[in-house]
Structures are given as C-alpha cells and as structure tokens.
Design a protein around this motif. Structure first.
Motif, PDB file in Angstrom:
ATOM      1  N   ARG A  48       0.831  -1.211   0.000  1.00 48.32           N
ATOM      2  CA  ARG A  48       0.000   0.000   0.000  1.00 48.32           C
ATOM      3  C   ARG A  48       0.865   1.259   0.000  1.00 48.32           C
ATOM      4  NH1 ARG A  48      -4.509  -0.824   4.589  1.00 48.32           N
ATOM      5  NH2 ARG A  48      -5.280   1.156   3.712  1.00 48.32           N
ATOM      6  N   ILE A  49       2.019   1.183   0.643  1.00 48.91           N
ATOM      7  CA  ILE A  49       2.950   2.316   0.619  1.00 48.91           C
ATOM      8  C   ILE A  49       3.575   2.450  -0.765  1.00 48.91           C
ATOM      9  CG2 ILE A  49       5.174   3.156   1.476  1.00 48.91           C
ATOM     10  CD1 ILE A  49       4.437   1.888   4.199  1.00 48.91           C
ATOM     11  N   LEU A  50       4.013   1.310  -1.312  1.00 50.74           N
ATOM     12  CA  LEU A  50       4.707   1.337  -2.594  1.00 50.74           C
ATOM     13  C   LEU A  50       3.805   1.723  -3.756  1.00 50.74           C
ATOM     14  CD1 LEU A  50       7.003  -1.805  -2.223  1.00 50.74           C
ATOM     15  CD2 LEU A  50       7.606   0.587  -1.879  1.00 50.74           C
ATOM     16  N   ASN A  51       2.515   1.372  -3.656  1.00 45.90           N
ATOM     17  CA  ASN A  51       1.623   1.739  -4.758  1.00 45.90           C
ATOM     18  C   ASN A  51       1.021   3.137  -4.590  1.00 45.90           C
ATOM     19  OD1 ASN A  51      -0.691   1.628  -3.082  1.00 45.90           O
ATOM     20  ND2 ASN A  51      -1.167  -0.482  -3.650  1.00 45.90           N
ATOM     21  N   GLY A  52       1.441   3.824  -3.507  1.00 44.43           N
ATOM     22  CA  GLY A  52       1.034   5.215  -3.336  1.00 44.43           C
ATOM     23  C   GLY A  52      -0.238   5.439  -2.560  1.00 44.43           C
ATOM     24  N   GLU A  53      -0.862   4.369  -2.058  1.00 41.78           N
ATOM     25  CA  GLU A  53      -2.084   4.547  -1.270  1.00 41.78           C
ATOM     26  C   GLU A  53      -1.783   5.344   0.001  1.00 41.78           C
ATOM     27  OE1 GLU A  53      -5.497   1.895   1.024  1.00 41.78           O
ATOM     28  OE2 GLU A  53      -4.227   0.937  -0.494  1.00 41.78           O
ATOM     29  N   PHE A  54      -0.651   5.019   0.639  1.00 47.51           N
ATOM     30  CA  PHE A  54      -0.150   5.835   1.746  1.00 47.51           C
ATOM     31  C   PHE A  54       0.928   6.753   1.170  1.00 47.51           C
ATOM     32  CE2 PHE A  54      -1.486   2.060   4.334  1.00 47.51           C
ATOM     33  CZ  PHE A  54      -2.441   2.722   5.113  1.00 47.51           C
ATOM     34  N   LYS A  55       0.747   8.038   1.293  1.00 46.78           N
ATOM     35  CA  LYS A  55       1.675   9.005   0.729  1.00 46.78           C
ATOM     36  C   LYS A  55       2.862   9.232   1.659  1.00 46.78           C
ATOM     37  CE  LYS A  55      -1.371   9.631  -2.530  1.00 46.78           C
ATOM     38  NZ  LYS A  55      -1.165   9.003  -3.856  1.00 46.78           N
ATOM     39  N   GLU A  56       3.933   9.773   1.086  1.00 50.16           N
ATOM     40  CA  GLU A  56       5.102  10.115   1.884  1.00 50.16           C
ATOM     41  C   GLU A  56       4.714  11.124   2.961  1.00 50.16           C
ATOM     42  OE1 GLU A  56       8.302  11.448  -0.522  1.00 50.16           O
ATOM     43  OE2 GLU A  56       8.653   9.506  -1.442  1.00 50.16           O
ATOM     44  N   GLY A  57       5.148  10.868   4.190  1.00 49.93           N
ATOM     45  CA  GLY A  57       4.839  11.763   5.294  1.00 49.93           C
ATOM     46  C   GLY A  57       3.509  11.482   5.969  1.00 49.93           C
ATOM     47  N   GLU A  58       2.716  10.572   5.411  1.00 49.75           N
ATOM     48  CA  GLU A  58       1.401  10.274   5.986  1.00 49.75           C
ATOM     49  C   GLU A  58       1.539   9.402   7.232  1.00 49.75           C
ATOM     50  OE1 GLU A  58      -2.872   8.217   4.659  1.00 49.75           O
ATOM     51  OE2 GLU A  58      -1.376   8.771   3.141  1.00 49.75           O
ATOM     52  N   ALA A  59       0.700   9.682   8.226  1.00 47.65           N
ATOM     53  CA  ALA A  59       0.733   8.928   9.477  1.00 47.65           C
ATOM     54  C   ALA A  59       0.108   7.553   9.294  1.00 47.65           C
ATOM     55  CB  ALA A  59      -0.005   9.689  10.569  1.00 47.65           C
ATOM     56  N   LEU A  60       0.709   6.551   9.938  1.00 46.22           N
ATOM     57  CA  LEU A  60       0.138   5.211   9.987  1.00 46.22           C
ATOM     58  C   LEU A  60      -0.445   5.029  11.388  1.00 46.22           C
ATOM     59  CD1 LEU A  60       2.977   3.145   8.228  1.00 46.22           C
ATOM     60  CD2 LEU A  60       0.863   4.021   7.221  1.00 46.22           C
ATOM     61  N   VAL A  61      -1.744   5.217  11.501  1.00 43.48           N
ATOM     62  CA  VAL A  61      -2.414   5.176  12.799  1.00 43.48           C
ATOM     63  C   VAL A  61      -2.748   3.727  13.145  1.00 43.48           C
ATOM     64  CG1 VAL A  61      -4.358   6.023  14.162  1.00 43.48           C
ATOM     65  CG2 VAL A  61      -3.373   7.451  12.338  1.00 43.48           C
ATOM     66  N   GLN A  62      -2.156   3.244  14.212  1.00 48.89           N
ATOM     67  CA  GLN A  62      -2.304   1.833  14.575  1.00 48.89           C
ATOM     68  C   GLN A  62      -3.757   1.435  14.772  1.00 48.89           C
ATOM     69  OE1 GLN A  62       0.226   0.493  17.774  1.00 48.89           O
ATOM     70  NE2 GLN A  62       2.009   1.585  17.002  1.00 48.89           N
ATOM     71  N   GLU A  63      -4.520   2.263  15.456  1.00 51.75           N
ATOM     72  CA  GLU A  63      -5.927   1.932  15.719  1.00 51.75           C
ATOM     73  C   GLU A  63      -6.712   1.791  14.418  1.00 51.75           C
ATOM     74  OE1 GLU A  63      -4.244   4.345  17.034  1.00 51.75           O
ATOM     75  OE2 GLU A  63      -4.331   4.209  19.231  1.00 51.75           O
ATOM     76  N   THR A  64      -6.467   2.698  13.480  1.00 50.52           N
ATOM     77  CA  THR A  64      -7.177   2.655  12.188  1.00 50.52           C
ATOM     78  C   THR A  64      -6.796   1.413  11.397  1.00 50.52           C
ATOM     79  OG1 THR A  64      -7.192   5.080  12.108  1.00 50.52           O
ATOM     80  CG2 THR A  64      -7.600   3.906  10.045  1.00 50.52           C
ATOM     81  N   ILE A  65      -5.498   1.118  11.356  1.00 46.79           N
ATOM     82  CA  ILE A  65      -5.023  -0.053  10.619  1.00 46.79           C
ATOM     83  C   ILE A  65      -5.553  -1.335  11.245  1.00 46.79           C
ATOM     84  CG2 ILE A  65      -2.965  -1.382   9.994  1.00 46.79           C
ATOM     85  CD1 ILE A  65      -1.480   1.314   9.805  1.00 46.79           C
ATOM     86  N   ALA A  66      -5.537  -1.409  12.574  1.00 43.02           N
ATOM     87  CA  ALA A  66      -6.052  -2.589  13.275  1.00 43.02           C
ATOM     88  C   ALA A  66      -7.525  -2.809  12.937  1.00 43.02           C
ATOM     89  CB  ALA A  66      -5.875  -2.435  14.780  1.00 43.02           C
ATOM     90  N   ALA A  67      -8.287  -1.721  12.870  1.00 49.29           N
ATOM     91  CA  ALA A  67      -9.715  -1.823  12.543  1.00 49.29           C
ATOM     92  C   ALA A  67      -9.906  -2.279  11.099  1.00 49.29           C
ATOM     93  CB  ALA A  67     -10.407  -0.475  12.774  1.00 49.29           C
ATOM     94  N   GLU A  68      -9.075  -1.776  10.187  1.00 48.90           N
ATOM     95  CA  GLU A  68      -9.184  -2.151   8.773  1.00 48.90           C
ATOM     96  C   GLU A  68      -8.947  -3.647   8.578  1.00 48.90           C
ATOM     97  OE1 GLU A  68      -7.724   1.948   6.505  1.00 48.90           O
ATOM     98  OE2 GLU A  68      -6.324   0.283   6.814  1.00 48.90           O
ATOM     99  N   TYR A  69      -7.966  -4.172   9.293  1.00 46.95           N
ATOM    100  CA  TYR A  69      -7.603  -5.579   9.121  1.00 46.95           C
ATOM    101  C   TYR A  69      -8.294  -6.501  10.139  1.00 46.95           C
ATOM    102  CZ  TYR A  69      -3.910  -4.165   5.877  1.00 46.95           C
ATOM    103  OH  TYR A  69      -3.219  -3.660   4.805  1.00 46.95           O
ATOM    104  N   GLU A  70      -9.074  -5.881  11.027  1.00 48.02           N
ATOM    105  CA  GLU A  70      -9.801  -6.636  12.061  1.00 48.02           C
ATOM    106  C   GLU A  70      -8.850  -7.472  12.911  1.00 48.02           C
ATOM    107  OE1 GLU A  70     -12.883  -8.820  10.073  1.00 48.02           O
ATOM    108  OE2 GLU A  70     -14.031  -7.032   9.594  1.00 48.02           O
ATOM    109  N   VAL A  71      -7.797  -6.812  13.390  1.00 45.29           N
ATOM    110  CA  VAL A  71      -6.825  -7.454  14.266  1.00 45.29           C
ATOM    111  C   VAL A  71      -6.570  -6.525  15.461  1.00 45.29           C
ATOM    112  CG1 VAL A  71      -5.693  -8.699  12.389  1.00 45.29           C
ATOM    113  CG2 VAL A  71      -4.863  -6.426  13.035  1.00 45.29           C
TER     114      VAL A  71
END
Length: 247
Positions: A48-71
């Motif tokens: 997702r980083i390499l294909n540009g979905e997450f842009k340079e300088g963008e925050a990776l919020v653990q709570e949001t990512i955990a919710a997206e992946y249901e983990v």
C-alpha cells in the motif's frame, strides 16, 4: 482428535510399513510458507505504501489499521517495526509512525549505492552461472515483461528486484545481497514512478534482455558495464522527473 490426525494414526496402527510413508508425506508440512500475522500485515502495508495509497509523510495510525484488518494493535505494532527496519517507515517520539520521505539527494545516493554493489556482485555471479540460474532468470524476466505489457504497476518493482536478484544469486554473497535488497525496497516506489512517468518500459526490457544475454555468454566486463549504465540511467531519469515535480 481432529479427523485428519485420526486417519493418519489409524493407518500407522494398521500397517507398520505405512508409518514411514506417512512420515515422509507429513515431512513437507514442517516447511511452512505461510507468513505470520505481523509479516502478512507488513507485506500488505508495504504494498500500500509502494503503490502510493499511503503518501510520503502520511501517518500510519495503529488503531485505524487494526480496525481495517480486524486485528489487535499488537501485530500492527510489530508490522510497523518491520517496515521501519526496511526504511519505509519512520517512528517519531510521541507522534507515531509515518511513511518515510526520502530527500532527492538521498535517492541519488541510493542509486549510486545500487550501481556500486550490484556491479560488484554481478561480476562475481556471471562466472558461476549455471543452467538452473539461467532458467530462473529467464522465467522471472518473462513474468516482468508480461507485467509491463499488462501495465500491472504493482508488480513492476517486485519483479524488477526478483530479476536482478536472479542475476546475483550465483555469486553466493549473502550479506551483499541482503544489503542490496534493503536498498531496492527503499527505491521500489521510485522505480515504479520512473517507469510510469518516463515511459521507459521498452528501454528497461531491452536492458534486461541484454544483461541476461551477457551473463549467459560469460562476458563479465561488458555485463558489469551494462549494469552500471542501466542503474545510473534509471537514477538520472527518476531524479529529472522528481526535480521537475519540485519546481
């Protein structure tokens, strides 16, 4: 007892000869190819980083990512650590994790390092290439060219590295290869960008075919010269595009 275990157990009891056969059948199951949850998360986030979905300088919020992946947050935290180790993510004290932004001069340095290390390892690899190495390189090159023709951008960086790696493996220089792989992970997104914006796919195809042919012929000097030209040209084209974007 799980059904499949019960079946195997009953076979062993019925016929002692089956015990060895069953053991042999089970043996490959110890060689697990499945990724652990943090590794799978890291691989998905990396893409997702390499294909540009997450842009340079963008925050990776653990709570949001955990919710997206249901983990839970724990495997997300470990995945982010792995991405940080590869240089794709940077963690800032009391602020969290962010997609790493590499300055233009550092991108130039990465391509200089690539040229230095990849030419060195290629020189050691060419004399050691055998038919199995060549077959692997040809197979990967076919996949890469197919990805180019289908405009499957997400595979460009990965297969580009796999092709280069197939040329270097015969050198049997494990530490050097690991360093080169780390550099390629960091330049992956820029390689995709360079190929996309400079429309350099045909040039890349020609270069890759020539590199493989020179390796097959055992022409070390010409192969190294071509590898240096290939990497340096890609770097110059990319930097030209990036500098225009900043102007």
């Amino acid at each position: 007892m799980r059904p499949q275990v019960a079946v195997i157990y009953s076979l062993v009891l019925l016929d002692p000869k089956t015990a060895m056969t069953t053991k042999q059948l089970l043996k490959p199951s110890y060689k697990l190819n499945r990724l652990s949850l943090p590794e799978a998360l890291a691989e998905s986030l990396r893409e997702r980083i390499l294909n540009g979905e997450f842009k340079e300088g963008e925050a990776l919020v653990q709570e949001t990512i955990a919710a997206e992946y249901e983990v839970s947050r724990m495997p997300v935290r470990e995945a982010i650590r792995q991405l940080e180790a590869s240089g794709l993510v940077v963690t800032r004290m009391h602020k969290g994790a962010f997609v790493n932004s590499i300055p233009v001069d550092q991108i130039s340095e990465l391509f200089e390092l690539r040229a230095l290390l990849e030419c060195e390892i290629f020189a050691h690899a060419i004399p050691r290439m055998n038919s199995a190495h060549i077959s692997t390189a040809q197979d990967v090159l076919g996949q890469l060219e197919d990805a180019y023709h289908r405009k499957d951008i997400k595979l460009w960086g990965k297969l580009n590295w796999e092709f280069h790696r197939s040329l270097y493996v015969p050198a049997e220089r494990v530490q050097t290869l690991q360093i080169i792989q780390g550099i390629n992970v960091q330049t992956d997104r820029y390689i995709r960008l360079q190929l996309l914006l400079t429309e350099a796919l045909e040039e890349a195809e020609r270069d890759h075919k020539e590199l493989l042919q020179l390796a097959i012929k055992g022409e070390v000097e010409r192969g190294v010269e071509k590898m240096r030209e290939h990497i340096q040209t890609a770097g110059k084209n990319l930097l030209s595009v990036l500098k225009k974007g900043h102007d």
